[in-house]
Design a protein around this motif. Structure first.
Motif, PDB file in Angstrom:
ATOM      1  N   ARG A  58       0.847  -1.204   0.000  1.00 49.95           N
ATOM      2  CA  ARG A  58       0.000   0.000   0.000  1.00 49.95           C
ATOM      3  C   ARG A  58       0.881   1.252   0.000  1.00 49.95           C
ATOM      4  NH1 ARG A  58      -4.976  -2.033   0.662  1.00 49.95           N
ATOM      5  NH2 ARG A  58      -5.152  -3.916   1.897  1.00 49.95           N
ATOM      6  N   GLY A  59       0.556   2.160  -0.900  1.00 54.73           N
ATOM      7  CA  GLY A  59       1.264   3.431  -0.954  1.00 54.73           C
ATOM      8  C   GLY A  59       2.550   3.422  -1.753  1.00 54.73           C
ATOM      9  N   GLU A  81      -9.168  -8.057  -5.246  1.00 49.62           N
ATOM     10  CA  GLU A  81      -9.693  -9.054  -4.308  1.00 49.62           C
ATOM     11  C   GLU A  81      -9.211  -8.798  -2.886  1.00 49.62           C
ATOM     12  OE1 GLU A  81      -8.341 -12.764  -5.917  1.00 49.62           O
ATOM     13  OE2 GLU A  81      -9.772 -12.705  -7.583  1.00 49.62           O
ATOM     14  N   ARG A  82      -8.090  -8.105  -2.738  1.00 49.43           N
ATOM     15  CA  ARG A  82      -7.504  -7.835  -1.427  1.00 49.43           C
ATOM     16  C   ARG A  82      -7.705  -6.390  -0.966  1.00 49.43           C
ATOM     17  NH1 ARG A  82      -5.929 -11.760  -3.989  1.00 49.43           N
ATOM     18  NH2 ARG A  82      -5.059 -13.627  -3.047  1.00 49.43           N
ATOM     19  N   GLY A  83      -8.466  -5.634  -1.737  1.00 50.06           N
ATOM     20  CA  GLY A  83      -8.713  -4.252  -1.375  1.00 50.06           C
ATOM     21  C   GLY A  83      -7.503  -3.355  -1.531  1.00 50.06           C
ATOM     22  N   LEU A  84      -6.576  -3.745  -2.394  1.00 45.98           N
ATOM     23  CA  LEU A  84      -5.353  -2.987  -2.624  1.00 45.98           C
ATOM     24  C   LEU A  84      -5.473  -2.204  -3.922  1.00 45.98           C
ATOM     25  CD1 LEU A  84      -2.273  -2.430  -2.067  1.00 45.98           C
ATOM     26  CD2 LEU A  84      -1.819  -4.509  -3.381  1.00 45.98           C
ATOM     27  N   VAL A  85      -5.067  -0.954  -3.896  1.00 46.13           N
ATOM     28  CA  VAL A  85      -5.027  -0.142  -5.107  1.00 46.13           C
ATOM     29  C   VAL A  85      -3.565  -0.006  -5.515  1.00 46.13           C
ATOM     30  CG1 VAL A  85      -5.488   2.125  -6.098  1.00 46.13           C
ATOM     31  CG2 VAL A  85      -7.110   1.131  -4.480  1.00 46.13           C
ATOM     32  N   ILE A  86      -3.245  -0.453  -6.715  1.00 47.91           N
ATOM     33  CA  ILE A  86      -1.895  -0.317  -7.258  1.00 47.91           C
ATOM     34  C   ILE A  86      -1.767   1.098  -7.814  1.00 47.91           C
ATOM     35  CG2 ILE A  86      -0.279  -1.128  -9.027  1.00 47.91           C
ATOM     36  CD1 ILE A  86      -0.655  -3.192  -6.867  1.00 47.91           C
ATOM     37  N   GLU A  87      -0.907   1.895  -7.208  1.00 49.36           N
ATOM     38  CA  GLU A  87      -0.702   3.280  -7.639  1.00 49.36           C
ATOM     39  C   GLU A  87       0.389   3.315  -8.707  1.00 49.36           C
ATOM     40  OE1 GLU A  87      -0.245   5.948  -4.311  1.00 49.36           O
ATOM     41  OE2 GLU A  87      -1.638   4.742  -3.132  1.00 49.36           O
ATOM     42  N   THR A  88      -0.043   3.359  -9.956  1.00 50.60           N
ATOM     43  CA  THR A  88       0.876   3.303 -11.091  1.00 50.60           C
ATOM     44  C   THR A  88       1.301   4.709 -11.496  1.00 50.60           C
ATOM     45  OG1 THR A  88      -0.239   1.309 -11.849  1.00 50.60           O
ATOM     46  CG2 THR A  88       1.176   2.417 -13.432  1.00 50.60           C
ATOM     47  N   ILE A  89       2.623   4.935 -11.505  1.00 48.67           N
ATOM     48  CA  ILE A  89       3.131   6.253 -11.904  1.00 48.67           C
ATOM     49  C   ILE A  89       3.641   6.255 -13.343  1.00 48.67           C
ATOM     50  CG2 ILE A  89       3.671   6.980  -9.561  1.00 48.67           C
ATOM     51  CD1 ILE A  89       6.646   6.291 -10.229  1.00 48.67           C
ATOM     52  N   MET A  90       3.901   5.056 -13.887  1.00 45.09           N
ATOM     53  CA  MET A  90       4.386   4.960 -15.262  1.00 45.09           C
ATOM     54  C   MET A  90       4.045   3.573 -15.802  1.00 45.09           C
ATOM     55  SD  MET A  90       8.217   5.753 -16.703  1.00 45.09           S
ATOM     56  CE  MET A  90       8.189   7.386 -16.012  1.00 45.09           C
ATOM     57  N   GLU A  91       3.735   3.496 -17.086  1.00 43.41           N
ATOM     58  CA  GLU A  91       3.415   2.226 -17.734  1.00 43.41           C
ATOM     59  C   GLU A  91       4.272   2.046 -18.972  1.00 43.41           C
ATOM     60  OE1 GLU A  91      -0.763   2.463 -18.582  1.00 43.41           O
ATOM     61  OE2 GLU A  91      -1.313   1.903 -16.534  1.00 43.41           O
ATOM     62  N   ILE A 106      12.912   4.585  -9.826  1.00 43.65           N
ATOM     63  CA  ILE A 106      11.694   5.338 -10.176  1.00 43.65           C
ATOM     64  C   ILE A 106      10.467   4.764  -9.479  1.00 43.65           C
ATOM     65  CG2 ILE A 106      10.191   6.008 -12.102  1.00 43.65           C
ATOM     66  CD1 ILE A 106      12.763   7.018 -13.148  1.00 43.65           C
ATOM     67  N   GLY A 107      10.406   3.465  -9.333  1.00 40.26           N
ATOM     68  CA  GLY A 107       9.261   2.823  -8.696  1.00 40.26           C
ATOM     69  C   GLY A 107       9.521   1.339  -8.526  1.00 40.26           C
ATOM     70  N   ALA A 108       8.527   0.652  -8.006  1.00 42.26           N
ATOM     71  CA  ALA A 108       8.586  -0.803  -7.835  1.00 42.26           C
ATOM     72  C   ALA A 108       7.708  -1.436  -8.914  1.00 42.26           C
ATOM     73  CB  ALA A 108       8.078  -1.177  -6.451  1.00 42.26           C
ATOM     74  N   THR A 109       7.837  -2.729  -9.090  1.00 44.84           N
ATOM     75  CA  THR A 109       6.951  -3.444 -10.004  1.00 44.84           C
ATOM     76  C   THR A 109       6.670  -4.828  -9.441  1.00 44.84           C
ATOM     77  OG1 THR A 109       6.504  -3.950 -12.339  1.00 44.84           O
ATOM     78  CG2 THR A 109       8.722  -4.464 -11.536  1.00 44.84           C
ATOM     79  N   ILE A 110       5.631  -5.457  -9.933  1.00 45.22           N
ATOM     80  CA  ILE A 110       5.285  -6.830  -9.573  1.00 45.22           C
ATOM     81  C   ILE A 110       5.369  -7.636 -10.855  1.00 45.22           C
ATOM     82  CG2 ILE A 110       3.502  -8.360  -8.673  1.00 45.22           C
ATOM     83  CD1 ILE A 110       2.394  -5.940  -7.106  1.00 45.22           C
ATOM     84  N   GLN A 111       6.245  -8.632 -10.837  1.00 45.78           N
ATOM     85  CA  GLN A 111       6.506  -9.436 -12.034  1.00 45.78           C
ATOM     86  C   GLN A 111       6.684 -10.901 -11.633  1.00 45.78           C
ATOM     87  OE1 GLN A 111       6.545  -8.212 -15.216  1.00 45.78           O
ATOM     88  NE2 GLN A 111       5.908  -6.287 -14.264  1.00 45.78           N
ATOM     89  N   PRO A 112       6.697 -11.817 -12.613  1.00 46.35           N
ATOM     90  CA  PRO A 112       6.938 -13.225 -12.298  1.00 46.35           C
ATOM     91  C   PRO A 112       8.240 -13.392 -11.514  1.00 46.35           C
ATOM     92  CG  PRO A 112       6.191 -13.009 -14.554  1.00 46.35           C
ATOM     93  CD  PRO A 112       6.441 -11.614 -14.042  1.00 46.35           C
ATOM     94  N   SER A 113       8.204 -14.268 -10.524  1.00 45.10           N
ATOM     95  CA  SER A 113       9.327 -14.427  -9.601  1.00 45.10           C
ATOM     96  C   SER A 113      10.633 -14.827 -10.264  1.00 45.10           C
ATOM     97  CB  SER A 113       8.959 -15.459  -8.528  1.00 45.10           C
ATOM     98  OG  SER A 113       7.852 -14.993  -7.791  1.00 45.10           O
TER      99      SER A 113
END
Length: 166
Positions: A58-59, A81-91, A106-113
């Protein structure tokens, strides 16, 4: 999937699409599942953790694929599903670009492990996510059509190869 259903190809290999209804004409064999991780710059406060929870995300400022990409849609469903909002600053549509942005802080990301194995030199760290999103690879074929010996051998080779690479 459509090419298999239309008998244009004998076998299909791809990502399981949970949002799509199952077609009873298809046999699907899951041969690989993969979790997702949080990717952060090595100096990020979360980089020293072994794992993070959904609440830890979060955040955070995220760099992500655009909506409509399978990985992004999977993460959006998981986070909703978890009530989380992904705050995207760049795509961006490039995994390399996403990880370069993370490496630049610049930011974090979620990707395949397992993606990190290809990008060790960027100064980033993959941190496991508790109850992470999961993607599943499947082989599919029409269950009303003959499967050749070669196709069966290919299925067997694919299953064996992915079992030994885990």
């Amino acid at each position: 999937m459509n090419q298999v259903l239309n008998i244009e190809v004998d076998l299909g290999v791809g990502l399981a699409m949970p949002a799509m209804p199952a077609d009873e004409r298809l046999t699907r064999i899951s041969f690989y599942t993969e979790t997702y991780s949080l990717y952060v710059h090595r100096d990020h406060p979360l980089s020293g953790r072994e794992s993070v929870s959904c609440d830890d995300l979060r955040g955070l400022a995220f760099v992500m694929y655009p909506q409509g990409f399978y990985g992004r849609d999977l993460i959006d469903r998981w986070s909703k599903e978890r009530g989380l909002v992904i705050e995207t600053i760049m795509e961006t549509g490039s995994a390399t670009s996403l990880l370069q942005l993370v490496g630049a802080g610049i930011g974090a990301t979620i990707q395949p492990s397992r993606l990190i194995e290809s990008f060790q030199s960027l100064g980033i760290r993959a941190v496991a996510i508790d109850d992470s999103p999961i993607r599943e690879m499947v082989i599919m074929y029409r269950n009303d059509k003959y499967i050749s010996v070669a196709a069966k051998a290919f299925i067997n080779k694919l299953e064996t190869s992915f079992q030994t690479s885990r």
